[in-house]
Design a protein around this motif. Structure first.
Motif, mmCIF file in Angstrom:
data_model
loop_
_atom_site.group_PDB
_atom_site.id
_atom_site.type_symbol
_atom_site.label_atom_id
_atom_site.label_comp_id
_atom_site.label_asym_id
_atom_site.label_seq_id
_atom_site.Cartn_x
_atom_site.Cartn_y
_atom_site.Cartn_z
ATOM 1 N N LEU A 52 -12.253 -7.212 13.031
ATOM 2 C CA LEU A 52 -13.248 -6.199 12.681
ATOM 3 C C LEU A 52 -14.325 -6.163 13.752
ATOM 4 N N GLU A 53 -14.447 -5.006 14.442
ATOM 5 C CA GLU A 53 -15.388 -4.917 15.563
ATOM 6 C C GLU A 53 -16.723 -4.338 15.138
ATOM 7 N N ARG A 54 -16.669 -3.316 14.320
ATOM 8 C CA ARG A 54 -17.904 -2.595 14.001
ATOM 9 C C ARG A 54 -17.849 -2.046 12.597
ATOM 10 N N VAL A 55 -19.027 -2.018 11.943
ATOM 11 C CA VAL A 55 -19.181 -1.270 10.695
ATOM 12 C C VAL A 55 -20.432 -0.434 10.859
ATOM 13 N N ASP A 56 -20.271 0.884 10.913
ATOM 14 C CA ASP A 56 -21.415 1.767 11.131
ATOM 15 C C ASP A 56 -21.573 2.737 9.963
ATOM 16 N N PRO A 57 -22.810 3.159 9.728
ATOM 17 C CA PRO A 57 -22.984 4.241 8.759
ATOM 18 C C PRO A 57 -22.424 5.536 9.341
ATOM 19 N N ALA A 58 -21.966 6.422 8.500
ATOM 20 C CA ALA A 58 -21.420 7.683 8.980
ATOM 21 C C ALA A 58 -21.626 8.757 7.925
ATOM 22 N N ALA A 59 -21.911 9.956 8.410
ATOM 23 C CA ALA A 59 -22.029 11.079 7.474
ATOM 24 C C ALA A 59 -20.659 11.715 7.337
ATOM 25 N N ARG A 60 -20.140 11.774 6.147
ATOM 26 C CA ARG A 60 -18.883 12.513 5.935
ATOM 27 C C ARG A 60 -18.735 12.836 4.461
ATOM 28 N N GLN A 61 -17.858 13.806 4.193
ATOM 29 C CA GLN A 61 -17.611 14.178 2.810
ATOM 30 C C GLN A 61 -16.791 13.102 2.132
ATOM 31 N N ARG A 62 -16.715 13.199 0.815
ATOM 32 C CA ARG A 62 -15.898 12.270 0.063
ATOM 33 C C ARG A 62 -14.468 12.303 0.586
ATOM 34 N N GLY A 63 -13.874 11.127 0.732
ATOM 35 C CA GLY A 63 -12.502 11.051 1.235
ATOM 36 C C GLY A 63 -12.409 10.040 2.354
ATOM 37 N N THR A 64 -11.227 9.969 2.933
ATOM 38 C CA THR A 64 -10.964 8.908 3.902
ATOM 39 C C THR A 64 -10.153 9.438 5.070
ATOM 40 N N THR A 65 -10.482 8.974 6.272
ATOM 41 C CA THR A 65 -9.654 9.260 7.438
ATOM 42 C C THR A 65 -9.311 7.943 8.113
ATOM 43 N N VAL A 66 -8.045 7.682 8.270
ATOM 44 C CA VAL A 66 -7.622 6.479 8.980
ATOM 45 C C VAL A 66 -6.967 6.909 10.287
ATOM 46 N N THR A 67 -7.419 6.310 11.384
ATOM 47 C CA THR A 67 -6.894 6.650 12.700
ATOM 48 C C THR A 67 -6.246 5.415 13.311
ATOM 49 N N VAL A 68 -5.000 5.550 13.688
ATOM 50 C CA VAL A 68 -4.274 4.410 14.247
ATOM 51 C C VAL A 68 -3.865 4.731 15.679
ATOM 52 N N ARG A 69 -4.439 4.000 16.627
ATOM 53 C CA ARG A 69 -4.098 4.218 18.043
ATOM 54 C C ARG A 69 -3.392 2.995 18.604
ATOM 55 N N GLY A 70 -2.581 3.247 19.592
ATOM 56 C CA GLY A 70 -1.950 2.136 20.321
ATOM 57 C C GLY A 70 -1.149 1.215 19.422
ATOM 58 N N LEU A 71 -0.312 1.787 18.589
ATOM 59 C CA LEU A 71 0.489 0.966 17.680
ATOM 60 C C LEU A 71 1.319 -0.055 18.461
ATOM 61 N N PHE A 72 1.280 -1.304 18.030
ATOM 62 C CA PHE A 72 2.003 -2.419 18.657
ATOM 63 C C PHE A 72 1.493 -2.746 20.061
ATOM 64 N N PHE A 73 0.228 -2.370 20.365
ATOM 65 C CA PHE A 73 -0.283 -2.645 21.713
ATOM 66 C C PHE A 73 -0.299 -4.145 22.001
ATOM 67 N N ASN A 74 -0.466 -4.954 20.924
ATOM 68 C CA ASN A 74 -0.552 -6.403 21.122
ATOM 69 C C ASN A 74 0.742 -7.130 20.753
ATOM 70 N N THR A 75 1.791 -6.357 20.451
ATOM 71 C CA THR A 75 3.103 -6.977 20.201
ATOM 72 C C THR A 75 4.137 -6.214 21.026
ATOM 73 N N PRO A 76 4.117 -6.445 22.351
ATOM 74 C CA PRO A 76 4.940 -5.629 23.265
ATOM 75 C C PRO A 76 6.422 -5.656 22.904
ATOM 76 N N ALA A 77 6.883 -6.759 22.336
ATOM 77 C CA ALA A 77 8.305 -6.831 21.993
ATOM 78 C C ALA A 77 8.649 -5.745 20.980
ATOM 79 N N ARG A 78 7.717 -5.508 20.036
ATOM 80 C CA ARG A 78 7.980 -4.508 19.000
ATOM 81 C C ARG A 78 7.823 -3.112 19.568
ATOM 82 N N ARG A 79 6.886 -2.974 20.474
ATOM 83 C CA ARG A 79 6.658 -1.657 21.062
ATOM 84 C C ARG A 79 7.934 -1.169 21.750
ATOM 85 N N LYS A 80 8.643 -2.135 22.332
ATOM 86 C CA LYS A 80 9.885 -1.784 23.040
ATOM 87 C C LYS A 80 10.939 -1.203 22.105
ATOM 88 N N PHE A 81 10.832 -1.546 20.830
ATOM 89 C CA PHE A 81 11.852 -1.068 19.892
ATOM 90 C C PHE A 81 11.630 0.373 19.450
#
Ligand SMILES: Nc1ncnc2c1ncn2[C@@H]1O[C@H](COP(=O)(O)OP(=O)(O)OP(=O)(O)O)[C@@H](O)[C@H]1O
Ligand SMILES: [Mg+2]
Length: 564
Positions: free
Chosen positions: A131-160
């Motif tokens: 966990l790097e940061r927890v910041d306040p944010a203005a947004r409507q009710r609901g959730t947005t999850v953003t996933v970047r660089g999937l498997f960036f730290n498990t190169p063996a899996r990225r290859k698959f």
């Protein structure tokens, strides 16, 4: 001896768990969309870039989370959905392990923006599980999850990871499954900036099927509704005549939860018995309902499979449900082979020899082989400008006018194409039509058939073609519209399942040339259409496999009105 067993650090444990839950971008899409649906979302939006290898984003308008919950949600075994092992029985949410978010976060750069609509919103950033940061944010009710660089730290899996197209397809399938599970929720799926799927909320399952599987496939399905013992089975199965060896879709649900089970699909196929060709694979969607304790949903790492307590029972009921649905289809099916009609019924006064009808017909020229013109004198009604309805000795007969005319044209045009070709009519002024690249390709590919059917068209600079002559299959025919629609269908690969190229072309043309549903017809036109329909080698369905004729048997009426 020195101690050899050690407890793994959480981060390593999470990565190992991630191996089971998060196999590829499609698994991330599945987990995040499930969370959105569990949170009561009415609208879910999914973005994918490069097959999800660079970006997966899922936004919802569900309950959202307060800050404390948002931080907790990223911890292993943090769930709001169950409190004890006993709650597992009959759990109605997709999630219950509290595993998905931490697993995804441990192998990606994850952003979580959320608000419960009451307290201040939050934005969290996690890298490889930290966990790097927890910041306040203005947004409507609901959730947005953003996933970047999937498997960036498990190169063996990225290859698959597979190609972008293949990962995109898998993600699309995962989303389609959940869209079918929740026809009430709107879904949007955007891939590299292009909207690939967009279905509105508040749909029925049939509408959703049309939106997700396509109207054409959905139009070949018939409903299933059957219960026996502890099981109830609902859904849709494909009409036998429409089943093809490839390209089928299957979807199973148990108590609203999607799962995979090839043996249950096979049990459903067994319900077709001999009504499909061996090798044909019907599409189907079946939703099984059982008592919550009769099925264990916690047997697969990604919850893709379930275990039924009465395995043999569920297979048997699924098979029976399919057979029952197909049996009802037959009972409602068409009547009317030529023998049954023109022969015996003529004696009963319904079909009478008479020579005066050809002149009344506006819609269809009398067929050339008609040595003994018949007329059809039973009272005849057009309903909804679409269905022709009349009385037969053993019931009420309903004919779909478009489908009937399509059938008539298909046979006639097929015969003409195999023989001397079709006649054409020159246009006073050529018609210029702008085509897309795909349509131009189709225009070239089917050039010979297009000419043979009576269109005279030539390239006219850029993407335009000039239409000089059109066929004249009937007086209400609109040559320009038919040309355009036929080319568009060919470009889209409609009737792609028809192996024979000439048949494929004629089926497309007949569909577009036929009178449409919604077209008012004069009485002579209706009578003429029916006569011509009975001249065909009448299969009970049209070129799409949809029913042309439906009979409401007299017996059925008598039963319903308590006369028997
Ligand atoms: N989109 C969302 N909207 C609201 N709450 C969410 C959302 N996504 C996750 N949560 C909360 O975070 C918790 C953890 O989510 P996570 O997916 O990790 O576990 P789960 O859904 O409970 O179980 P599973 O691991 O079986 O999916 C959920 O129980 C829920 O309370
Ligand atoms: Mg979950």
């Amino acid at each position: 001896m020195a101690r050899r067993i050690a407890i793994l650090p959480d981060a390593v444990a999470d990565q190992i768990a991630a191996g089971e839950v998060v196999e590829r971008p499609a698994s991330v899409v599945k987990e995040l969309v499930e969370n959105a649906l569990d949170a009561g979302a009415r609208h879910v939006r999914v973005l994918l870039e490069h097959g999800g290898k660079t970006l997966i984003e899922v936004s919802d308008d569900g309950t959202g989370m307060g800050r404390e919950d948002a931080v907790l949600a990223l911890d292993r075994h943090a769930t709001s959905k169950i409190r004890s092992a006993a709650d597992l029985v009959g759990v109605s949410t997709f999630g219950f392990r509290g595993e998905a978010l931490p697993a995804i976060a441990s192998v990606s750069r994850l952003g979580l923006a959320t608000s419960d609509g009451e307290t201040e919103g939050s934005e969290l950033a996690v890298t490889g599980g930290r966990l790097e940061r927890v910041d306040p944010a203005a947004r409507q009710r609901g959730t947005t999850v953003t996933v970047r660089g999937l498997f960036f730290n498990t190169p063996a899996r990225r290859k698959f990871l597979r190609s972008t197209a293949s990962e995109t397809r898998a993600a699309h399938d995962a989303l389609a499954t959940l869209a079918l599970a929740h026809p009430g929720t709107a879904f949007e799926f955007e891939v590299d900036g292009v909207v690939r799927l967009h279905v509105p909320g508040g749909q029925t399952l049939v509408e959703r099927l049309a939106g997700v599987w396509g109207r054409e496939l959905a139009g070949t399905l018939v409903p299933v509704g059957y219960g026996a013992g502890a099981f109830r089975v609902e859904g849709f199965v494909q009409r036998p005549a429409d089943a093809k060896p490839t390209g089928r879709r299957t979807q199973l649900f148990v108590n609203g939860r999607p799962f995979k089970d090839p043996f249950l699909v096979r049990a459903a196929e067994a319900g077709y018995r001999s009504s499909i060709h061996p090798g044909d694979r019907p599409s189907l969607l079946l939703a099984v309902t059982v008592a919550p304790d009769a099925v264990d949903v916690n047997v697969h790492p990604a919850k893709l499979e379930v275990r039924f307590r009465d395995r043999i029972g569920v297979e048997r009921v699924v098979e029976e449900a399919v057979r029952d649905a197909l049996g009802r289809l037959e009972a409602a099916a068409p009547i009317g082979s030529r023998a049954g009609w023109a022969g015996s019924d003529r004696g009963a006064g319904r079909w009478e020899a008479s020579g005066d009808l050809g002149s009344q017909s506006e819609l269809l020229p009398a067929s050339a082989t008609d040595e003994e013109p018949a007329s059809f004198t039973a009272p005849l009604l057009q309903m909804f400008n679409t269905y022709l309805v009349y009385e037969a000795p053993d019931g009420i007969v309903i004919v779909d006018q478009h489908s009937a005319h399509e059938r008539v044209l298909y046979e006639r045009v097929m015969a003409q194409m195999r023989g001397s070709g079709c006649s054409a009519q020159r246009l006073l002024l050529p018609l210029a039509l702008e085509l897309t690249d795909e349509e131009l390709d189709a225009f070239e590919t089917y050039g010979e058939e297009i000419r043979a059917v009576g269109f005279e068209a030539e390239p006219f600079g850029g993407r335009a073609v000039a239409l000089h002559a059109v066929p004249a299959p009937h007086p209400r025919f609109d040559g320009g519209a038919c040309f355009r629609e036929t080319i568009a269908d060919l470009a889209r690969g409609r009737f792609g399942g028809w192996a024979n190229r000439l048949e494929r072309f004629v089926a497309t043309f007949a569909c577009r040339a036929a009178i449409k549903a919604g077209q008012p017809l004069s009485e002579p036109e209706m009578r003429q259409l029916l006569l011509q329909l009975f001249e065909t080698d009448l299969p009970p369905h049209d070129v799409h496999g949809r029913s042309t004729i439906v009979q409401l048997p007299r017996e059925e009426l008598e039963r319903r009105f308590g006369r028997r």
